[in-house]
Structures are given as structure tokens and as C-alpha cells.
Design a protein around this motif. Structure first.
Motif, PDB file in Angstrom:
ATOM      1  N   MET A   1       0.841  -1.194   0.000  1.00  0.00           N
ATOM      2  CA  MET A   1       0.000   0.000   0.000  1.00  0.00           C
ATOM      3  C   MET A   1       0.877   1.246   0.000  1.00  0.00           C
ATOM      4  N   SER A  57      -5.288  -0.314  -1.796  1.00  0.00           N
ATOM      5  CA  SER A  57      -5.604  -1.585  -1.145  1.00  0.00           C
ATOM      6  C   SER A  57      -6.223  -2.582  -2.112  1.00  0.00           C
ATOM      7  N   CYS A 266      -8.336  -7.224   2.420  1.00  0.00           N
ATOM      8  CA  CYS A 266      -7.598  -6.776   1.238  1.00  0.00           C
ATOM      9  C   CYS A 266      -6.134  -6.699   1.610  1.00  0.00           C
ATOM     10  N   GLY A 268      -4.144  -4.227   1.826  1.00  0.00           N
ATOM     11  CA  GLY A 268      -3.775  -3.120   2.700  1.00  0.00           C
ATOM     12  C   GLY A 268      -4.718  -2.913   3.860  1.00  0.00           C
ATOM     13  N   GLN A 269      -5.424  -3.960   4.281  1.00  0.00           N
ATOM     14  CA  GLN A 269      -6.447  -3.807   5.316  1.00  0.00           C
ATOM     15  C   GLN A 269      -5.893  -3.196   6.601  1.00  0.00           C
ATOM     16  N   LEU A 272      -4.785   0.468   6.206  1.00  0.00           N
ATOM     17  CA  LEU A 272      -5.920   1.369   6.023  1.00  0.00           C
ATOM     18  C   LEU A 272      -6.656   1.564   7.346  1.00  0.00           C
TER      19      LEU A 272
END
Length: 300
Positions: A1, A57, A266, A268-269, A272
Motif C-alpha cells: 500500500m 488496497s 484486502c 492493505g487492510q 488502512l
């Protein structure tokens, strides 16, 4: 990310290119100046940052399309602030610590600057149609829905003229709509499922509006860079007036938690989720904040 710095660079570059078109030779120079004044220097750029973070993401395979979507949402946000500050609405003398656009350039140019920024937002999106026509068409629908009727920011502004405005409807339209558009648009720009991301934006948008309500009651105008006490002056819906300061603060924290929990699985969970938590810390009211006069960061 992508990192926060990388996202910021992409946002500012895309906004700069969009505004440069408005200032081409032969265009009205004062209007071009007023448009740039409304956009730069910006606030936290939370909405476009959220859009690009979601795109990242989801794979971010069309970064120029994601950049255009994020910039379009920010241009619409800036346009809404210009119009919101006009004498026919809040008559706000300041915004982001400087004179509001109508104070700096006069009412006619402020109205036109807001209108031109709205058009520029869609022009910015339209320029990327050939990159991926199907995604761009979907983005147009998402962004258009976030600003018009029945549930966009125009509807949110209109609730202020209704006799019996429902707080949840008001907040969903005035603030939540652009946040929902940011998360949906980020997903769509990268080929993701917009519906998986909508609730993240809705909860985060409502959280920002509750935070703004709290700041309107407890904030310090010198720190916020805009007037306070506006909701009480115009008898507008306000989370503090409805729930009390403690209740509004609890609701704000719950909304942030709900937004974090709603981030779908995802790549980039985790990053994020951390980004949302870090952003939310900027506008939580200080402990034991009195009913007025305490400072807080402005989320816009």
C-alpha cells in the motif's frame, strides 16, 4: 500500500494540473485566482487520501484514474465550502485560517468559483474515460450521486432550509455522501467492488460530521480557522444539541470503530485501518471539554 506522503504527492499534483487549466491565457484571471484560492493550500485532504488509499488496497492498477477520482471529490468538497460560506448560507468570514472566498474576491466571483470547481471536477474525471471506459462511467455515477439529489451534498445543504430536518438524513447527505463516494470510487478505480467499501465511507463521513458538530460547540475559532457556534445561530441539526457532548463523543468513537471494522479483507487492510484511526485522533474532543471555547483540529 502507498505511503501517506506518496498519496499526498499524487493528490496535490493532480489538483495542480486541474487548476492550471482554469488559468490559461484568455480566461478571466480573477476567477482563476479565486478557484485556486479555494483549493490551495488545502485542508487535510482526507477524502482524496481515503479514495487513493482504498484504490491502493485494491491493487491500484489504474493510478491515473484513481488520481482523477480523488481530485474530483476534493474539488467538489472545496466547491461546497465556497458555497457554504456565502452570505445566503453561513456568511462565514474565514475558512482554513484565511478570509473566505467571498470576502477575498466578492460574492459574484465566489458563486462562480464554486460553480466552476464543480464543472472542473467532472472535467477531471472525463479526461480519464479512455483509460478504462467502464470504470470511468461507474465513477461518474458515483461522484454525481454524491453531490446531487436526493442524497448528495446539495441535498444536505437543502436540509438547512427545512423546518423538520432529521439529523441522520442531514449528516448522511451533507458529509457522509462524499466520504462514501471516496471509498466507493477508490475501489471502482482499481477494479474492486464498490458495495464492499460503501459502509466504510458512510460511517467515517458521519463521524466527521459529528466531530464538526462537536467543534462547532466546543472549538476555538482562532484554532479552527472558521467561525464557531454557527449551528446554534441558525438553529441547525447538531449532534451535541441532540445527544449532549458526552453522548455525541461516544457516538463519534463508535462510528470510527464501525468504520475500521467495516474495512473488507484486502492487501492493505491493516494499514488502512491504522490510517483511519490516526486521522480520527485529530478531531476527537479533548477530555472534559467545556461547552465552548476549547480548541480542536478541523477535519475538513
Amino acid at each position: 500500500m502507498a505511503t501517506t506522503e506518496q498519496l499526498s504527492t499524487r493528490i496535490e499534483s493532480t489538483l495542480g494540473r486541474a487548476l492550471s487549466r482554469a488559468g490559461k491565457p484568455g480566461a478571466p484571471p480573477k476567477l482563476a485566482e479565486a478557484m485556486r484560492y479555494a483549493v490551495f493550500p488545502g485542508g487535510a485532504r482526507v477524502r482524496p487520501s481515503l479514495c487513493l488509499a482504498v484504490a491502493s488496497s485494491c491493487g491500484d492498477d489504474q493510478p491515473a484514474l484513481a488520481d482523477a477520482a480523488g481530485a474530483a471529490i476534493e474539488l467538489l468538497h472545496c466547491a461546497s465550502l465556497v458555497h457554504d460560506d456565502l452570505p445566503c448560507f453561513d456568511d462565514a468570514p474565514t475558512r482554513r485560517g484565511k478570509p473566505s472566498v467571498h470576502r477575498a474576491y466578492g460574492e459574484p466571483l465566489a458563486v462562480l468559483a464554486g460553480d466552476a470547481l464543480i464543472v472542473l471536477a467532472f472535467e477531471t474525471l472525463a479526461e480519464r474515460i479512455l483509460d478504462h471506459p467502464a470504470r470511468a462511467a461507474h465513477l461518474m455515477r458515483i461522484v454525481a450521486g454524491s453531490v446531487g439529489m436526493p442524497f448528495g451534498i446539495v441535498a444536505g445543504q437543502a436540509w438547512e432550509s427545512e423546518d423538520d430536518a432529521i439529523l441522520a438524513d442531514y449528516q448522511r447527505a451533507k458529509t457522509g455522501s462524499l466520504f462514501a463516494a471516496a471509498t466507493e470510487a477508490g475501489a471502482v478505480a482499481a477494479g474492486g467492488d464498490s458495495q464492499l467499501w460503501r459502509v466504510v465511507g458512510e460511517r467515517l463521513g458521519e463521524a466527521y460530521q459529528v466531530a464538526d458538530d462537536i467543534q462547532d460547540v466546543t472549538g476555538d475559532e482562532a484554532v479552527l480557522g472558521k467561525p464557531t457556534g454557527v449551528d446554534a445561530t441558525y438553529a441547525r441539526p447538531n449532534a451535541v444539541a441532540q445527544h449532549g457532548l458526552a453522548g455525541a463523543t461516544r457516538h463519534l468513537k463508535q462510528l470510527v470503530t464501525d468504520a475500521v471494522d467495516a474495512v473488507p479483507p484486502c492487501a492493505g487492510q491493516a494499514m488502512l485501518q491504522q490510517m483511519i484511526l490516526q486521522q480520527s485522533q485529530r478531531f476527537e474532543p479533548p477530555p472534559n471539554a467545556p461547552a465552548a471555547g476549547r480548541s480542536a483540529a478541523h477535519p475538513a
